[in-house]
Design an enzyme around this catalytic site. Structure first.
Site, PDB file in Angstrom:
ATOM      1  N   ASN A  94       0.786  -1.059  -0.122  1.00 37.87           N
ATOM      2  CA  ASN A  94       0.245  -0.526  -0.089  1.00 37.87           C
ATOM      3  C   ASN A  94       1.085   1.288  -0.386  1.00 37.87           C
ATOM      4  O   ASN A  94       1.951   1.362   1.081  1.00 37.87           O
ATOM      5  CB  ASN A  94      -1.369   0.136   1.290  1.00 37.87           C
ATOM      6  CG  ASN A  94      -1.705   1.006   1.418  1.00 37.87           C
ATOM      7  OD1 ASN A  94      -1.729   1.494   0.853  1.00 37.87           O
ATOM      8  ND2 ASN A  94      -1.748   1.484   2.853  1.00 37.87           N
ATOM      9  N   TRP A  95       1.154   2.179  -0.750  1.00 37.13           N
ATOM     10  CA  TRP A  95       1.835   3.361  -0.796  1.00 37.13           C
ATOM     11  C   TRP A  95       1.235   4.056  -0.411  1.00 37.13           C
ATOM     12  O   TRP A  95       1.922   5.082  -0.790  1.00 37.13           O
ATOM     13  CB  TRP A  95       2.072   3.477  -3.140  1.00 37.13           C
ATOM     14  CG  TRP A  95       2.709   2.768  -3.529  1.00 37.13           C
ATOM     15  CD1 TRP A  95       2.815   1.322  -3.189  1.00 37.13           C
ATOM     16  CD2 TRP A  95       3.136   2.963  -4.720  1.00 37.13           C
ATOM     17  NE1 TRP A  95       4.652   0.410  -3.661  1.00 37.13           N
ATOM     18  CE2 TRP A  95       4.441   1.330  -5.184  1.00 37.13           C
ATOM     19  CE3 TRP A  95       3.063   4.184  -5.878  1.00 37.13           C
ATOM     20  CZ2 TRP A  95       4.991   1.275  -6.065  1.00 37.13           C
ATOM     21  CZ3 TRP A  95       4.212   3.543  -6.981  1.00 37.13           C
ATOM     22  CH2 TRP A  95       5.178   2.663  -7.209  1.00 37.13           C
TER      23      TRP A  95
ATOM     24  N   HIS B  76      -9.558   0.976   5.255  1.00 36.74           N
ATOM     25  CA  HIS B  76      -8.031   1.179   6.186  1.00 36.74           C
ATOM     26  C   HIS B  76      -7.653   2.265   6.706  1.00 36.74           C
ATOM     27  O   HIS B  76      -9.594   3.522   7.083  1.00 36.74           O
ATOM     28  CB  HIS B  76      -7.028   1.799   5.476  1.00 36.74           C
ATOM     29  CG  HIS B  76      -5.768   2.317   5.388  1.00 36.74           C
ATOM     30  ND1 HIS B  76      -5.245   2.664   6.217  1.00 36.74           N
ATOM     31  CD2 HIS B  76      -4.985   0.981   5.392  1.00 36.74           C
ATOM     32  CE1 HIS B  76      -4.027   2.329   6.237  1.00 36.74           C
ATOM     33  NE2 HIS B  76      -3.499   1.736   5.920  1.00 36.74           N
TER      34      HIS B  76
ATOM     35  N   GLU C 296      -5.392  -5.296  10.848  1.00 33.54           N
ATOM     36  CA  GLU C 296      -4.178  -3.909  11.514  1.00 33.54           C
ATOM     37  C   GLU C 296      -4.709  -3.762  12.672  1.00 33.54           C
ATOM     38  O   GLU C 296      -5.349  -2.478  12.227  1.00 33.54           O
ATOM     39  CB  GLU C 296      -4.417  -2.926   9.425  1.00 33.54           C
ATOM     40  CG  GLU C 296      -4.300  -3.838   8.727  1.00 33.54           C
ATOM     41  CD  GLU C 296      -3.530  -3.213   7.292  1.00 33.54           C
ATOM     42  OE1 GLU C 296      -2.376  -2.457   7.405  1.00 33.54           O
ATOM     43  OE2 GLU C 296      -4.382  -1.849   7.452  1.00 33.54           O
TER      44      GLU C 296
ATOM     45  N   GLY D 190       2.649   1.796  10.315  1.00 26.66           N
ATOM     46  CA  GLY D 190       3.600   3.267  11.275  1.00 26.66           C
ATOM     47  C   GLY D 190       4.533   2.997  11.537  1.00 26.66           C
ATOM     48  O   GLY D 190       4.965   4.859  12.266  1.00 26.66           O
TER      49      GLY D 190
ATOM     50  N   SER E 277       3.414  -2.660  10.498  1.00 27.04           N
ATOM     51  CA  SER E 277       4.881  -2.459  10.084  1.00 27.04           C
ATOM     52  C   SER E 277       5.028  -3.692  10.072  1.00 27.04           C
ATOM     53  O   SER E 277       6.774  -4.256  10.505  1.00 27.04           O
ATOM     54  CB  SER E 277       5.420  -2.388  11.765  1.00 27.04           C
ATOM     55  OG  SER E 277       4.615  -1.059  12.344  1.00 27.04           O
TER      56      SER E 277
ATOM     57  N   GLY F  46       2.546  -0.915   4.495  1.00 27.97           N
ATOM     58  CA  GLY F  46       2.810  -0.051   3.957  1.00 27.97           C
ATOM     59  C   GLY F  46       4.119   0.739   3.533  1.00 27.97           C
ATOM     60  O   GLY F  46       5.057   0.165   2.611  1.00 27.97           O
ATOM     61  N   GLY F  47       4.874   1.082   4.660  1.00 30.81           N
ATOM     62  CA  GLY F  47       6.211   1.964   4.422  1.00 30.81           C
ATOM     63  C   GLY F  47       6.924   0.728   3.880  1.00 30.81           C
ATOM     64  O   GLY F  47       7.793   1.157   2.755  1.00 30.81           O
TER      65      GLY F  47
HETATM   66  C1  PEP Z   1      -0.343   0.231   6.043  1.00 34.27           C
HETATM   67  O1  PEP Z   1      -0.316   0.945   5.434  1.00 34.27           O
HETATM   68  O2  PEP Z   1      -1.808  -0.302   5.853  1.00 34.27           O
HETATM   69  C2  PEP Z   1       0.715  -0.521   6.891  1.00 34.27           C
HETATM   70  C3  PEP Z   1       0.386  -1.741   7.325  1.00 34.27           C
HETATM   71  O3  PEP Z   1       1.740   0.427   6.994  1.00 34.27           O
HETATM   72  P1  PEP Z   1       2.872  -0.201   7.558  1.00 34.27           P
HETATM   73  O4  PEP Z   1       3.115  -1.816   7.340  1.00 34.27           O
HETATM   74  O5  PEP Z   1       3.722   0.911   7.102  1.00 34.27           O
HETATM   75  O6  PEP Z   1       2.789  -0.321   9.128  1.00 34.27           O
END
Ligand code: PEP
Length: 240
Positions: free
Chosen positions: A10-11, A94, A161, A167, A201, A222-223
């Site tokens: 997920n950008w 989300h 999540e 994040g 994360s 995400g990141g």
């Molecule tokens: C997300 O964007 O759904 C996510 C889990 O982000 P991250 O991996 O950066 O925690």
């Protein structure tokens, strides 16, 4: 029952037209994986991303859609239009959209239904806040989100999540993830065949242990999906 592993990047509100070399860099670093690999760029990058990824194993997803098929909804995008572009998956609910845009479970269900109707597979996100977990309400909160946002029919994916893990570099304990995925599966009508992802994360160094858990069928990243190299490492470490 075997469920095909799914790893989705997920950008969020990141990425530029100049970053689309990603869609050739990623396949150069990973041989065709025995898993579905999805990348969800922002809306304006979708057509160019679909074109750039078309000869690779990468499938393109979107980050949101509206619950209606068309109409007076300024700034929104219909699932039908996404499908026409060649998008195959769409993230709905989300926690950043629940928080930033006040999205309710009912809205998320209508988005998921619209996605299914258009031929897309929605990735429906659920997860508790830190306060809710500390108050011992995590399962109750997630169960209510599932009851309110999961459609009655059609194929969908659920992403668990925990909001406090997104994040932040914090990852839920393996035991807690295993328990929550089991709780989620037991509440789904077609639990045995529905893929349940973990998100929060996920990084190259923690994904292997997460993906070994019985009821974890992949990750929403995400990141660490923003750079082809770290997303490739996640794919390799998850499947390796
Ligand atoms: C997300 O964007 O759904 C996510 C889990 O982000 P991250 O991996 O950066 O925690």
């Amino acid at each position: 029952m075997s469920r095909r592993m799914l790893i989705a990047g997920n950008w969020k509100m990141n990425g530029q037209l100049s970053d689309l070399g990603y869609f050739s860099n990623l396949p150069e670093q990973v041989s065709t994986p025995d898993a579905e690999i999805i990348v969800c760029p922002p809306f304006p990058l979708l057509p160019a991303s679909i074109e750039a990824a078309k000869t690779s194993f990468i499938v393109i997803g979107a980050q949101d859609c509206h619950g209606a098929s068309s109409g007076a909804h300024t700034g929104d995008v219909s699932a039908r239009l996404l499908a026409v572009l060649g998008v195959q998956y769409v993230i709905v609910g989300h926690s950043e959209r629940r928080a930033d845009h006040g999205e309710t479970d009912a809205m998320i269900r209508s988005k998921a239904e619209a996605a299914i109707e258009a031929g897309l597979i929605p990735i429906i996100c659920v997860g508790e806040t830190l306060e809710q977990r500390q108050a011992g309400q995590a399962v109750e909160v997630v169960a209510a989100q599932l009851a309110g946002s999961v459609p009655k029919t059609g194929e969908y994916v659920v992403a668990y999540e925990p909001v406090w893990a997104i994040g932040t570099g914090l990852v839920a304990e393996l035991e807690d993830i295993a328990q929550m995925h089991d709780e989620i599966r037991s509440r789904l009508t077609r639990g045995e065949t529905t893929r349940i992802l973990y998100g929060g994360s996920v990084k190259p160094d923690n994904c292997h242990a997460l993906m070994l858990l019985d009821d974890v069928d992949g990750a929403l990243v995400g990141g660490a999906s923003l750079k082809a190299q770290s997303f490739a490492e996640i794919i390799k470490n998850t499947l390796g």
